[in-house]
Design a protein around this motif. Structure first.
Motif, PDB file in Angstrom:
ATOM      1  N   LEU A 299       0.827  -1.216   0.000  1.00  0.00           N
ATOM      2  CA  LEU A 299       0.000   0.000   0.000  1.00  0.00           C
ATOM      3  C   LEU A 299       0.859   1.262   0.000  1.00  0.00           C
ATOM      4  CD1 LEU A 299      -2.898  -0.945   2.451  1.00  0.00           C
ATOM      5  CD2 LEU A 299      -3.010  -0.652  -0.019  1.00  0.00           C
ATOM      6  N   PHE A 300       1.940   1.259   0.767  1.00  0.00           N
ATOM      7  CA  PHE A 300       2.845   2.422   0.787  1.00  0.00           C
ATOM      8  C   PHE A 300       3.495   2.622  -0.576  1.00  0.00           C
ATOM      9  CE2 PHE A 300       7.030   4.334   1.585  1.00  0.00           C
ATOM     10  CZ  PHE A 300       6.619   5.551   2.121  1.00  0.00           C
ATOM     11  N   GLY A 301       3.882   1.545  -1.199  1.00  0.00           N
ATOM     12  CA  GLY A 301       4.487   1.614  -2.531  1.00  0.00           C
ATOM     13  C   GLY A 301       3.503   2.136  -3.561  1.00  0.00           C
ATOM     14  N   LEU A 302       2.267   1.640  -3.500  1.00  0.00           N
ATOM     15  CA  LEU A 302       1.243   2.113  -4.428  1.00  0.00           C
ATOM     16  C   LEU A 302       0.951   3.608  -4.223  1.00  0.00           C
ATOM     17  CD1 LEU A 302      -1.343  -0.816  -4.583  1.00  0.00           C
ATOM     18  CD2 LEU A 302       0.024   0.112  -6.448  1.00  0.00           C
ATOM     19  N   SER A 303       0.870   4.011  -2.962  1.00  0.00           N
ATOM     20  CA  SER A 303       0.594   5.429  -2.702  1.00  0.00           C
ATOM     21  C   SER A 303       1.727   6.310  -3.207  1.00  0.00           C
ATOM     22  CB  SER A 303       0.334   5.667  -1.216  1.00  0.00           C
ATOM     23  OG  SER A 303       1.509   5.402  -0.470  1.00  0.00           O
ATOM     24  N   LEU A 304       2.975   5.846  -3.028  1.00  0.00           N
ATOM     25  CA  LEU A 304       4.122   6.598  -3.531  1.00  0.00           C
ATOM     26  C   LEU A 304       4.090   6.654  -5.060  1.00  0.00           C
ATOM     27  CD1 LEU A 304       6.621   8.104  -2.607  1.00  0.00           C
ATOM     28  CD2 LEU A 304       7.885   5.960  -2.747  1.00  0.00           C
ATOM     29  N   PHE A 305       3.730   5.564  -5.706  1.00  0.00           N
ATOM     30  CA  PHE A 305       3.624   5.520  -7.161  1.00  0.00           C
ATOM     31  C   PHE A 305       2.560   6.493  -7.671  1.00  0.00           C
ATOM     32  CE2 PHE A 305       1.349   3.695 -10.832  1.00  0.00           C
ATOM     33  CZ  PHE A 305       2.357   3.788 -11.793  1.00  0.00           C
TER      34      PHE A 305
ATOM     35  N   SER B 270       0.808  11.601 -10.132  1.00  0.00           N
ATOM     36  CA  SER B 270      -0.010  12.820 -10.122  1.00  0.00           C
ATOM     37  C   SER B 270       0.819  14.056 -10.452  1.00  0.00           C
ATOM     38  CB  SER B 270      -0.704  12.987  -8.777  1.00  0.00           C
ATOM     39  OG  SER B 270       0.237  13.301  -7.769  1.00  0.00           O
ATOM     40  N   PHE B 271       2.096  14.073 -10.056  1.00  0.00           N
ATOM     41  CA  PHE B 271       2.952  15.212 -10.395  1.00  0.00           C
ATOM     42  C   PHE B 271       3.324  15.219 -11.873  1.00  0.00           C
ATOM     43  CE2 PHE B 271       3.996  15.334  -5.779  1.00  0.00           C
ATOM     44  CZ  PHE B 271       3.608  16.656  -5.561  1.00  0.00           C
TER      45      PHE B 271
END
Length: 122
Positions: free
Chosen positions: A8-14, A19-20
């Motif tokens: 989940l942390f990896g997906l959120s970072l991705f 988004s940027f």
């Protein structure tokens, strides 16, 4: 449990990085509106500039060609209240009597009479 948190942390970072990098869909629209607004402001400025030049030319034209003296008025004509209010408003703005007379199509004597009548009211 730890593996789920790392995924989940990896997906959120991705998704954050994605988004940027994603293009703003409203950026072009904002730029077009800004450009259109600037064009409108420029056109309005040019129109006002042309109007000022025309007004100056008309004032010069009035001064360059004096009007012939009008024949004396035998009958006293009735002056409408709207014209009287216009004369009073122009006098409040500090316009000279001659200019007020030419703008309202009255003689200077009629302008003086209207201004005296307003002064007596107050």
């Amino acid at each position: 449990m730890e593996m789920t948190m790392l995924v989940l942390f990896g997906l959120s970072l991705f998704f954050l990085i994605l988004s940027f990098l994603q293009k703003d869909p409203y950026k072009e629209l904002k730029e077009e509106v800004d450009q259109f607004t600037m064009q409108q402001v420029q056109e309005l400025y040019q129109l006002k500039k042309k109007m000022n030049i025309l007004e100056e030319e008309l004032l010069v034209a009035d001064d360059a060609f004096p009007r012939p003296a009008s024949p004396p008025i035998k009958k006293r004509k009735e002056i409408h209240d709207i014209i009287k209010n216009q004369v009073w408003a122009l006098a409040q703005q500090g316009k000279p009597i001659e200019q007020i007379a030419s703008l309202s199509s009255l003689s200077t004597e009629e302008v003086y009479e209207i201004l005296e009548a307003y002064a007596e009211k107050e």
